[in-house]
Design a protein around this motif. Structure first.
Motif, PDB file in Angstrom:
ATOM      1  N   LEU A  56       0.836  -1.197   0.000  1.00 36.54           N
ATOM      2  CA  LEU A  56       0.000   0.000   0.000  1.00 36.54           C
ATOM      3  C   LEU A  56       0.872   1.248   0.000  1.00 36.54           C
ATOM      4  O   LEU A  56       1.818   1.369   0.784  1.00 36.54           O
ATOM      5  N   LEU A  57       0.547   2.198  -0.883  1.00 37.29           N
ATOM      6  CA  LEU A  57       1.287   3.449  -1.007  1.00 37.29           C
ATOM      7  C   LEU A  57       0.315   4.603  -0.797  1.00 37.29           C
ATOM      8  O   LEU A  57      -0.688   4.702  -1.500  1.00 37.29           O
ATOM      9  N   LEU A  58       0.609   5.445   0.164  1.00 34.34           N
ATOM     10  CA  LEU A  58      -0.206   6.624   0.458  1.00 34.34           C
ATOM     11  C   LEU A  58       0.578   7.869   0.068  1.00 34.34           C
ATOM     12  O   LEU A  58       1.711   8.068   0.505  1.00 34.34           O
ATOM     13  N   SER A  59      -0.028   8.710  -0.777  1.00 35.85           N
ATOM     14  CA  SER A  59       0.584   9.996  -1.129  1.00 35.85           C
ATOM     15  C   SER A  59      -0.319  11.121  -0.665  1.00 35.85           C
ATOM     16  O   SER A  59      -1.535  10.933  -0.516  1.00 35.85           O
ATOM     17  N   LEU A  70       4.692  17.422  -2.281  1.00 40.95           N
ATOM     18  CA  LEU A  70       4.109  16.125  -2.591  1.00 40.95           C
ATOM     19  C   LEU A  70       4.952  15.067  -1.902  1.00 40.95           C
ATOM     20  O   LEU A  70       6.136  14.924  -2.184  1.00 40.95           O
ATOM     21  N   ARG A  71       4.314  14.282  -1.001  1.00 43.89           N
ATOM     22  CA  ARG A  71       5.035  13.289  -0.212  1.00 43.89           C
ATOM     23  C   ARG A  71       4.335  11.939  -0.296  1.00 43.89           C
ATOM     24  O   ARG A  71       3.169  11.847  -0.681  1.00 43.89           O
ATOM     25  N   PHE A  72       5.052  10.898   0.092  1.00 39.97           N
ATOM     26  CA  PHE A  72       4.453   9.567   0.103  1.00 39.97           C
ATOM     27  C   PHE A  72       5.149   8.684   1.133  1.00 39.97           C
ATOM     28  O   PHE A  72       6.267   8.966   1.579  1.00 39.97           O
ATOM     29  N   ALA A  73       4.461   7.608   1.504  1.00 39.64           N
ATOM     30  CA  ALA A  73       5.020   6.585   2.391  1.00 39.64           C
ATOM     31  C   ALA A  73       4.403   5.251   2.013  1.00 39.64           C
ATOM     32  O   ALA A  73       3.307   5.182   1.447  1.00 39.64           O
ATOM     33  N   VAL A  74       5.101   4.174   2.340  1.00 40.65           N
ATOM     34  CA  VAL A  74       4.666   2.820   2.007  1.00 40.65           C
ATOM     35  C   VAL A  74       4.403   2.054   3.294  1.00 40.65           C
ATOM     36  O   VAL A  74       5.184   2.132   4.250  1.00 40.65           O
ATOM     37  N   LEU A  75       3.292   1.312   3.338  1.00 37.91           N
ATOM     38  CA  LEU A  75       2.961   0.511   4.506  1.00 37.91           C
ATOM     39  C   LEU A  75       3.663  -0.830   4.390  1.00 37.91           C
ATOM     40  O   LEU A  75       3.289  -1.692   3.593  1.00 37.91           O
ATOM     41  N   GLU A  76       4.703  -1.005   5.209  1.00 42.08           N
ATOM     42  CA  GLU A  76       5.490  -2.230   5.199  1.00 42.08           C
ATOM     43  C   GLU A  76       5.071  -3.129   6.357  1.00 42.08           C
ATOM     44  O   GLU A  76       4.207  -2.761   7.162  1.00 42.08           O
ATOM     45  N   ALA A  77       5.670  -4.300   6.453  1.00 43.90           N
ATOM     46  CA  ALA A  77       5.284  -5.264   7.487  1.00 43.90           C
ATOM     47  C   ALA A  77       5.450  -4.699   8.889  1.00 43.90           C
ATOM     48  O   ALA A  77       4.632  -4.954   9.786  1.00 43.90           O
ATOM     49  N   GLU A  78       6.480  -3.892   9.088  1.00 40.30           N
ATOM     50  CA  GLU A  78       6.750  -3.334  10.410  1.00 40.30           C
ATOM     51  C   GLU A  78       6.138  -1.950  10.613  1.00 40.30           C
ATOM     52  O   GLU A  78       6.328  -1.327  11.663  1.00 40.30           O
ATOM     53  N   GLY A  79       5.430  -1.444   9.635  1.00 39.12           N
ATOM     54  CA  GLY A  79       4.792  -0.127   9.757  1.00 39.12           C
ATOM     55  C   GLY A  79       5.122   0.756   8.563  1.00 39.12           C
ATOM     56  O   GLY A  79       5.682   0.309   7.560  1.00 39.12           O
ATOM     57  N   TRP A  80       4.759   2.026   8.669  1.00 39.30           N
ATOM     58  CA  TRP A  80       4.981   2.960   7.571  1.00 39.30           C
ATOM     59  C   TRP A  80       6.459   3.261   7.369  1.00 39.30           C
ATOM     60  O   TRP A  80       7.206   3.434   8.347  1.00 39.30           O
ATOM     61  N   SER A  81       6.878   3.337   6.134  1.00 42.08           N
ATOM     62  CA  SER A  81       8.228   3.796   5.825  1.00 42.08           C
ATOM     63  C   SER A  81       8.331   5.293   6.129  1.00 42.08           C
ATOM     64  O   SER A  81       7.322   5.977   6.293  1.00 42.08           O
ATOM     65  N   ALA A  82       9.544   5.782   6.212  1.00 45.13           N
ATOM     66  CA  ALA A  82       9.734   7.217   6.446  1.00 45.13           C
ATOM     67  C   ALA A  82       9.194   7.996   5.256  1.00 45.13           C
ATOM     68  O   ALA A  82       9.489   7.651   4.102  1.00 45.13           O
ATOM     69  N   PRO A  83       8.397   9.031   5.478  1.00 49.02           N
ATOM     70  CA  PRO A  83       7.857   9.816   4.353  1.00 49.02           C
ATOM     71  C   PRO A  83       8.975  10.418   3.508  1.00 49.02           C
ATOM     72  O   PRO A  83      10.001  10.865   4.027  1.00 49.02           O
ATOM     73  N   GLN A  84       8.771  10.421   2.203  1.00 49.57           N
ATOM     74  CA  GLN A  84       9.725  10.988   1.268  1.00 49.57           C
ATOM     75  C   GLN A  84       9.045  12.052   0.417  1.00 49.57           C
ATOM     76  O   GLN A  84       7.855  11.953   0.110  1.00 49.57           O
ATOM     77  N   THR A  85       9.797  13.045   0.024  1.00 52.85           N
ATOM     78  CA  THR A  85       9.270  14.145  -0.785  1.00 52.85           C
ATOM     79  C   THR A  85       9.605  13.925  -2.250  1.00 52.85           C
ATOM     80  O   THR A  85      10.757  13.688  -2.608  1.00 52.85           O
ATOM     81  N   VAL A  86       8.578  14.011  -3.091  1.00 51.75           N
ATOM     82  CA  VAL A  86       8.776  13.894  -4.536  1.00 51.75           C
ATOM     83  C   VAL A  86       9.170  15.235  -5.127  1.00 51.75           C
ATOM     84  O   VAL A  86      10.126  15.340  -5.884  1.00 51.75           O
ATOM     85  N   VAL A  87       8.420  16.281  -4.773  1.00 52.83           N
ATOM     86  CA  VAL A  87       8.657  17.599  -5.340  1.00 52.83           C
ATOM     87  C   VAL A  87       8.050  18.653  -4.413  1.00 52.83           C
ATOM     88  O   VAL A  87       7.107  18.365  -3.672  1.00 52.83           O
ATOM     89  N   THR A  88       8.603  19.838  -4.453  1.00 47.33           N
ATOM     90  CA  THR A  88       8.041  20.995  -3.761  1.00 47.33           C
ATOM     91  C   THR A  88       7.704  22.048  -4.804  1.00 47.33           C
ATOM     92  O   THR A  88       8.545  22.399  -5.634  1.00 47.33           O
TER      93      THR A  88
END
Length: 399
Positions: A56-59, A70-88
């Motif tokens: 699952l990917l949430l942006s 614009l940011r996103f994070a991925v729901l991994e087995a241990e929880g959400w990944s650290a949010p990353q920025t695509v563009v400002t």
């Protein structure tokens, strides 16, 4: 343009007075367990998608001192990944941006609209695409995959991932007639090179969101058409790199409305079965409907009434057993409810549940996001009162 603006605003006010819009709820109420997200208070314009590995990917978009991120994070087995920025982007981002996985071994693609607010085109936008091959750590130089003649309208866009890292992009455009909106599309290859632009429909509803899905080399885009006499009914067009086929009206609702209700359809396809869900108020009653089209059929079957007391903003997907899972905003007195139900091809509506009761935004973050990962279904929306994105998960109904 001024005539259109007056018409569009009048339609939005009319729909709000009829109840088909935001509400005036005094407090929000979560009716099922909630999943915490990495989105801060004030985030908007969310989307749920998946990575190539099926995660699952949430942006989302969040405001900062330097503009909109614009940011996103991925729901991994241990929880959400650290949010990353695509563009400002300085200023605001228009239609909800998209981040999704590509079918080429794990790459990601992102698309966003930056409002231009030109003097002669107050709702104009520039549309950009970018790719990442390292999980979002870095992104390619943004690409504008259209010609200089484009006059992109900032209300909506839709994307779909194809094989070999290709990407399909659909948007509305005013380049040919100032007061008409054409549905445009292009295919971008695995190296990021856009193909020829094509017109899917020469006259469509301007602000209703579109949805595009892919299967092999074929694509289907669902949208609200604009027909003679200001009829605004839902259409589905099949297209490919060779161009579009004839668009078909899903059902002859005959909703006559002089402006865009900003309430688009959902489409899904699985094992040859196609499904479309949508909102209509053709008879003055807000209805959510779902229709199926089996493989080999030229027309959709009689629509199934999912809710006759609805505000719409539908999203949907198809399950393995051929039933549809539909999420929408229903009306409950002076407030709204977020509802989820399973719709079967025989017309049965079952396993309906209310997920949330409260206030929703009117514009531009009114949409609902829906995604299936394994045996779980995720639903995301913007809670207007708490000014944050909320997320729940539910088990896929048993067959």
């Amino acid at each position: 343009m001024k005539k259109f603006l007056r018409s569009h605003l009048c339609v939005m006010v009319l729909l709000w007075l009829m109840g088909y819009g935001g509400t005036m709820a005094s407090a929000s109420e979560m009716l099922v367990p909630e999943i915490e997200t990495p989105t801060p208070v004030g985030s908007r314009q969310h989307q749920l998608n998946q990575t190539a590995q099926g995660q699952l990917l949430l942006s989302w978009v969040e405001k900062g001192e330097q503009g909109s991120h614009l940011r996103f994070a991925v729901l991994e087995a241990e929880g959400w990944s650290a949010p990353q920025t695509v563009v400002t982007v300085r200023g605001k981002l228009a239609a909800a941006p998209v981040v999704l996985g590509l079918k080429d071994g794990g790459a990601l693609a992102a698309a966003w609209m930056s409002s231009t607010e030109q003097k002669d085109n107050p709702f104009g936008a520039e549309l950009y695409l970018s790719r990442s091959t390292d999980g979002g750590e870095s992104w390619s130089k943004p690409l504008q995959p259209y010609s200089g003649e484009a006059r992109i309208y900032d209300a909506q866009m839709s994307l779909a991932s194809l094989d070999d890292g290709r990407l399909a992009l659909v948007w509305t455009d005013q380049r040919h007639k100032p007061e008409r909106y054409q549905l445009m599309a292009t295919l971008i290859d695995g190296q990021g090179k856009p193909g020829s632009e094509m017109i899917l429909d020469k006259d469509v509803c301007s602000c209703c969101n579109t949805r595009t899905i892919a299967q092999g080399d074929s694509l289907w885009t669902a949208y609200r058409d604009r027909l003679e006499g200001e009829v605004r009914d839902i259409a589905l067009v099949r297209w490919s790199s060779e161009g579009p086929s004839h668009a078909n009206i899903v059902h002859d609702d005959q909703w006559v409305i002089e402006g865009c209700p900003s309430n688009g359809p959902a489409v899904a396809r699985r094992d040859g079965l196609t499904m479309v869900s949508w909102f209509t108020a053709a008879d003055g009653v807000g209805r959510v409907r779902t229709a199926f089209r089996p493989e080999g059929e030229n027309h959709f079957e009689k629509p199934i009434e999912v809710d006759a007391h609805a505000n719409g903003y539908v999203n949907a997907l198809l399950l393995k057993d051929g039933s549809a899972l539909v999420v929408w905003r229903g009306r409950a007195g002076p407030t709204e409810e977020l509802r989820l139900a399973q719709v079967k091809q025989d017309g049965t509506v079952q396993n309906q549940i209310t997920l949330y009761r409260g206030d929703f935004p009117r514009w531009p973050s009114r949409h609902l996001s829906l995604a299936q990962v394994g045996d779980l279904v995720y639903v995301a929306w913007l809670d207007l009162e708490q000014a944050r994105i909320r997320l729940v998960k539910r088990p896929v109904p048993a067959e």
